[in-house]
Design a protein around this motif. Structure first.
Motif, PDB file in Angstrom:
ATOM      1  N   GLY A 208       0.824  -1.203   0.000  1.00  0.00           N
ATOM      2  CA  GLY A 208       0.000   0.000   0.000  1.00  0.00           C
ATOM      3  C   GLY A 208       0.855   1.249   0.000  1.00  0.00           C
ATOM      4  O   GLY A 208       2.030   1.221  -0.374  1.00  0.00           O
ATOM      5  N   THR A 209       0.272   2.359   0.434  1.00  0.00           N
ATOM      6  CA  THR A 209       0.926   3.663   0.335  1.00  0.00           C
ATOM      7  C   THR A 209       0.902   4.381   1.677  1.00  0.00           C
ATOM      8  O   THR A 209      -0.154   4.492   2.311  1.00  0.00           O
ATOM      9  N   LEU A 210       2.065   4.862   2.118  1.00  0.00           N
ATOM     10  CA  LEU A 210       2.151   5.586   3.374  1.00  0.00           C
ATOM     11  C   LEU A 210       1.195   6.777   3.372  1.00  0.00           C
ATOM     12  O   LEU A 210       1.035   7.463   2.373  1.00  0.00           O
ATOM     13  N   GLY A 211       0.578   6.996   4.506  1.00  0.00           N
ATOM     14  CA  GLY A 211      -0.404   8.068   4.629  1.00  0.00           C
ATOM     15  C   GLY A 211      -1.822   7.546   4.545  1.00  0.00           C
ATOM     16  O   GLY A 211      -2.749   8.181   5.068  1.00  0.00           O
ATOM     17  N   VAL A 234      -9.168   8.556   4.816  1.00  0.00           N
ATOM     18  CA  VAL A 234      -8.095   9.490   4.455  1.00  0.00           C
ATOM     19  C   VAL A 234      -8.391  10.125   3.100  1.00  0.00           C
ATOM     20  O   VAL A 234      -8.236  11.338   2.916  1.00  0.00           O
ATOM     21  N   LEU A 235      -8.813   9.303   2.144  1.00  0.00           N
ATOM     22  CA  LEU A 235      -9.150   9.806   0.809  1.00  0.00           C
ATOM     23  C   LEU A 235     -10.278  10.833   0.880  1.00  0.00           C
ATOM     24  O   LEU A 235     -10.231  11.872   0.208  1.00  0.00           O
ATOM     25  N   LEU A 236     -11.284  10.575   1.700  1.00  0.00           N
ATOM     26  CA  LEU A 236     -12.404  11.506   1.837  1.00  0.00           C
ATOM     27  C   LEU A 236     -11.934  12.842   2.415  1.00  0.00           C
ATOM     28  O   LEU A 236     -12.341  13.912   1.937  1.00  0.00           O
ATOM     29  N   ARG A 255       3.592  15.219   8.861  1.00  0.00           N
ATOM     30  CA  ARG A 255       2.311  15.288   9.550  1.00  0.00           C
ATOM     31  C   ARG A 255       1.226  14.706   8.657  1.00  0.00           C
ATOM     32  O   ARG A 255       1.123  15.043   7.483  1.00  0.00           O
ATOM     33  N   SER A 256       0.403  13.839   9.222  1.00  0.00           N
ATOM     34  CA  SER A 256      -0.667  13.224   8.443  1.00  0.00           C
ATOM     35  C   SER A 256      -1.862  14.160   8.352  1.00  0.00           C
ATOM     36  O   SER A 256      -2.025  15.074   9.170  1.00  0.00           O
ATOM     37  N   ILE A 257      -2.696  13.902   7.386  1.00  0.00           N
ATOM     38  CA  ILE A 257      -3.885  14.733   7.197  1.00  0.00           C
ATOM     39  C   ILE A 257      -4.838  14.582   8.378  1.00  0.00           C
ATOM     40  O   ILE A 257      -5.532  15.531   8.753  1.00  0.00           O
TER      41      ILE A 257
END
Length: 337
Positions: A208-211, A234-236, A255-257
């Motif tokens: 998968g993809t980090l974040g 996360v996508l939303l 920093r994450s969303i």
């Protein structure tokens, strides 16, 4: 695998589409056909490139616009073969209006290529963070919500309607393509896992993809449908805010969303979350509902996350979402804890 293999170096192939049980129609392409369609896999035809290989725009002799994914052996030939086999197998099983179906493939002589319909509006990523971010905003609020709902419906289908159930494992903005009407189509099933009946979770290699990775999957490889739910949350947030899942701060800290959004959500400052490029043009009721849905998706504890059936119903307005459920968990902790 349910689909036959052939040598892509063959000189001839039946022009008729080959039907299968799950998808609309697909066919076997020769390497010669795809080489000609993509102008020799030229740089001018390249749509994108990643760890899996490259994707090229092509046009067949009978006028069909296609996208050709040319896989490469990043770590080993066996890994490339597995990614190819998984994606072709999964796409051969499924059919949904919000999933990019299989147009065909080519296998043989060390080459593995997968053919899809070309999506003229490219990916969601290109509109949020890429070449379409300058100038006129092409993704207004209505389009964004339609993309959010369509992507959720694709995951609902994978998790609850197809047998065996399928976990995508790499839900992200670059894996949501947009057709000429900005309808979303989920793509890239090379990491997908088919879940046997009676199995709710498993431990597996982390892909998968980090974040976008759920905490339990990123740390321990514990995989379930809830991991896709987290990625979707996360996508939303990304669709609503226009921000990247991970951003670099001064000093190299990331920093994450979810970390950025959490204090604003707790304080009820939903309007401050909206992508500034929308210039305040959005539906406040839809915004509040979407933020609450995202919050339910990205709970750290997978047992407290929602599922894709509820996500679709909430985003479509079929169900009401209690404010207290979205604002705190059972222990009274913060919204994204």
């Amino acid at each position: 695998m349910g689909l036959p293999m052939c040598c892509c170096g063959a000189e001839t192939v039946d022009e008729a589409s080959t039907p299968n049980e799950g998808n609309a129609s697909w066919r076997i392409f020769t390497y010669k056909e795809l080489y000609a369609a993509t102008n020799g896999f030229s740089k001018d035809n390249k749509l994108g490139e990643g760890g899996f290989g490259s994707v090229y725009f092509g046009k067949t002799t009978y006028g069909l616009e296609i996208a050709v994914k040319k896989l490469k052996a990043k770590n080993s030939k066996e890994e490339m073969e597995l990614a190819f086999a998984v994606e072709v197998e999964v796409l051969g099983r499924i059919r949904h209006k919000n999933i990019l179906g299989l147009r065909g493939y080519c296998a043989g002589k060390g080459q593995r290529l997968i053919v899809y319909d070309y999506m003229p509006n490219l990916s969601l990523l290109s509109h949020l963070h890429g070449q379409f971010t300058s100038g006129e905003v092409r993704l207004d609020w209505e389009k964004r919500m339609n993309i959010a709902i369509g992507s959720a419906e694709a995951l609902l289908y994978l998790h609850h309607e197809v047998t065996p159930h399928i976990i995508h494992r790499d839900i992200k903005a670059s894996n949501v393509l947009l057709d000429s009407n900005f309808e979303p189509l989920v793509t890239d099933f090379r990491f997908a896992k088919l879940i046997p009946d009676g199995v709710s979770s498993m431990t597996t290699r982390i892909k998968g993809t980090l974040g976008y990775l759920a905490p339990e999957y990123a740390m321990w490889g514990k995989l379930s449908e809830s991991c896709d739910v987290y990625s979707y949350g996360v996508l939303l947030l990304e669709i609503i805010t226009g921000r990247k899942p991970l951003e670099k701060l001064p000093g190299g800290v990331k920093r994450s969303i979810t970390e950025w959004a959490e204090p604003l959500i707790i304080e009820g400052r939903f309007k401050d979350l909206v992508d500034p490029k929308l210039m305040g043009d959005f539906n406040e009721n839809q915004l509040e509902q979407a933020i609450k849905v995202a919050s339910l998706c990205v709970q750290s504890d997978r047992e407290k996350r929602t599922n894709m059936k509820e996500v679709v119903n909430l985003l479509k307005g079929y169900e009401e979402l209690a404010l207290e459920r979205a604002s705190e968990d059972e222990g009274g902790h913060d919204i994204l804890s």
